[in-house]
Design an enzyme around this catalytic site. Structure first.
Site, PDB file in Angstrom:
ATOM      1  N   MET A  30       0.987  -1.151   0.124  1.00 35.92           N
ATOM      2  CA  MET A  30       0.152   0.008  -0.015  1.00 35.92           C
ATOM      3  C   MET A  30       0.904   1.354   0.084  1.00 35.92           C
ATOM      4  SD  MET A  30      -3.635  -0.874   1.916  1.00 35.92           S
ATOM      5  CE  MET A  30      -2.918  -0.757   3.789  1.00 35.92           C
ATOM      6  N   GLY A  31       2.118   0.959  -0.270  1.00 41.25           N
ATOM      7  CA  GLY A  31       3.262   2.320  -0.702  1.00 41.25           C
ATOM      8  C   GLY A  31       3.571   2.587   0.727  1.00 41.25           C
ATOM      9  N   HIS A  37       9.682  -3.762   3.173  1.00 40.46           N
ATOM     10  CA  HIS A  37       9.489  -3.722   1.843  1.00 40.46           C
ATOM     11  C   HIS A  37      10.558  -4.055   0.845  1.00 40.46           C
ATOM     12  CE1 HIS A  37       5.613  -1.114   3.088  1.00 40.46           C
ATOM     13  NE2 HIS A  37       5.083  -2.223   2.679  1.00 40.46           N
ATOM     14  N   MET A 148       6.077 -11.632   6.965  1.00 39.96           N
ATOM     15  CA  MET A 148       5.737 -12.560   8.410  1.00 39.96           C
ATOM     16  C   MET A 148       5.033 -11.448   9.643  1.00 39.96           C
ATOM     17  SD  MET A 148       8.122 -15.521   8.766  1.00 39.96           S
ATOM     18  CE  MET A 148       8.866 -16.288   7.607  1.00 39.96           C
ATOM     19  N   GLN A 153      -2.591 -12.241   8.088  1.00 43.49           N
ATOM     20  CA  GLN A 153      -2.992 -12.052   6.690  1.00 43.49           C
ATOM     21  C   GLN A 153      -2.127 -13.051   5.690  1.00 43.49           C
ATOM     22  OE1 GLN A 153      -2.543  -7.826   4.693  1.00 43.49           O
ATOM     23  NE2 GLN A 153      -0.585  -8.726   4.495  1.00 43.49           N
TER      24      GLN A 153
HETATM   25  O1  PAF Z   1       0.007  -5.785   3.716  1.00 41.04           O
HETATM   26  C1  PAF Z   1      -0.406  -5.016   2.808  1.00 41.04           C
HETATM   27  O2  PAF Z   1       0.293  -3.807   2.805  1.00 41.04           O
HETATM   28  C2  PAF Z   1      -1.676  -4.954   2.431  1.00 41.04           C
HETATM   29  O3  PAF Z   1      -2.740  -5.571   3.121  1.00 41.04           O
HETATM   30  C3  PAF Z   1      -1.869  -5.727   0.824  1.00 41.04           C
HETATM   31  C4  PAF Z   1      -1.350  -7.201   1.243  1.00 41.04           C
HETATM   32  C5  PAF Z   1      -0.939  -4.841   0.005  1.00 41.04           C
HETATM   33  C6  PAF Z   1      -3.207  -5.692   0.507  1.00 41.04           C
HETATM   34  O4  PAF Z   1      -3.717  -4.343   0.269  1.00 41.04           O
END
Ligand code: PAF
Length: 197
Positions: A30-31, A37, A148, A153
């Site tokens: 989501m940026g 990341h 993780m 999720q």
């Molecule tokens: O973990 C995230 O940043 C978000 O939940 C994802 C997996 C990009 C989905 O919008």
């Protein structure tokens, strides 16, 4: 590195890479990218021929009282991080293109979405899983990288990919932490230095 804003164009490009025999890696985000990341990007760079990063603040995973409008957005810095990490494509669709007028289809992972964080965020996992399934269909990814840190999720996405027979393999990646031990997270920008320690 190319920035792609159209869903159809991204899908056509991915399909061409698939037909050419390239292995495609997807890093859904989501940026507000950070070193956590970046570790997913570098794993994809090692494993795949092509890396696609999606940057999309997904409205359907936020409840009405959550921080959708306030969620940190830093596109310029994000693109710089992507460039440094040799990303091939940054996919940044608009909300209107991703969820066209009249969108009515949702993916749910029953039971797993209703425990732990689920009761506190009733639409969250349904929104994540719906978006991630769309990204898999758009990117034809061989591998998708998930931290993780967001363990529930990760497990829910793994279940969904198996149940719906997606070709995409889910790659779990270790949590990256600050020196203090705090897990890196885009929402850490909400915390003061005092709150972080
Ligand atoms: O973990 C995230 O940043 C978000 O939940 C994802 C997996 C990009 C989905 O919008």
């Amino acid at each position: 590195m190319r920035v792609i804003k159209s869903v159809l164009q991204m899908q056509k490009i991915s399909l061409k890479h698939l037909k050419d025999g390239d292995e495609i890696g997807l890093v859904p985000t989501m940026g507000a990218l950070h070193k956590g990341h970046a570790s997913l990007l570098s794993k994809s760079e090692k494993d795949d021929d092509i890396t696609i990063v999606s940057i999309f603040v997904n409205p359907i995973q936020f409840g009405p009282n959550e921080d959708y409008l306030k969620y940190p957005r830093s596109v310029k810095q994000d693109l710089e991080i992507c460039r440094k990490n040799h990303v091939d494509y940054v996919f940044m669709p608009s909300v209107e293109d991703m969820f066209s007028k009249g969108h009515k289809t949702f993916v749910e992972v029953k039971v797993m979405q209703d425990i732990l964080c689920g009761p506190f965020r009733p639409v969250h996992f349904r929104g994540v899983v719906t978006l991630v399934s769309k990204l898999f269909n758009i990117s034809y990814a061989d591998r998708a990288y998930f931290g993780m840190k967001d363990f529930q999720q990760l497990k829910i996405v793994e279940r969904m990919a198996k149940d719906l027979n997606f070709r995409t393999k889910i790659v779990p990646c270790p949590t990256v932490r600050e020196r203090s031990g705090l897990a890196l997270s885009s929402r850490n920008t909400y915390l003061s230095d005092d709150e972080k320690t």
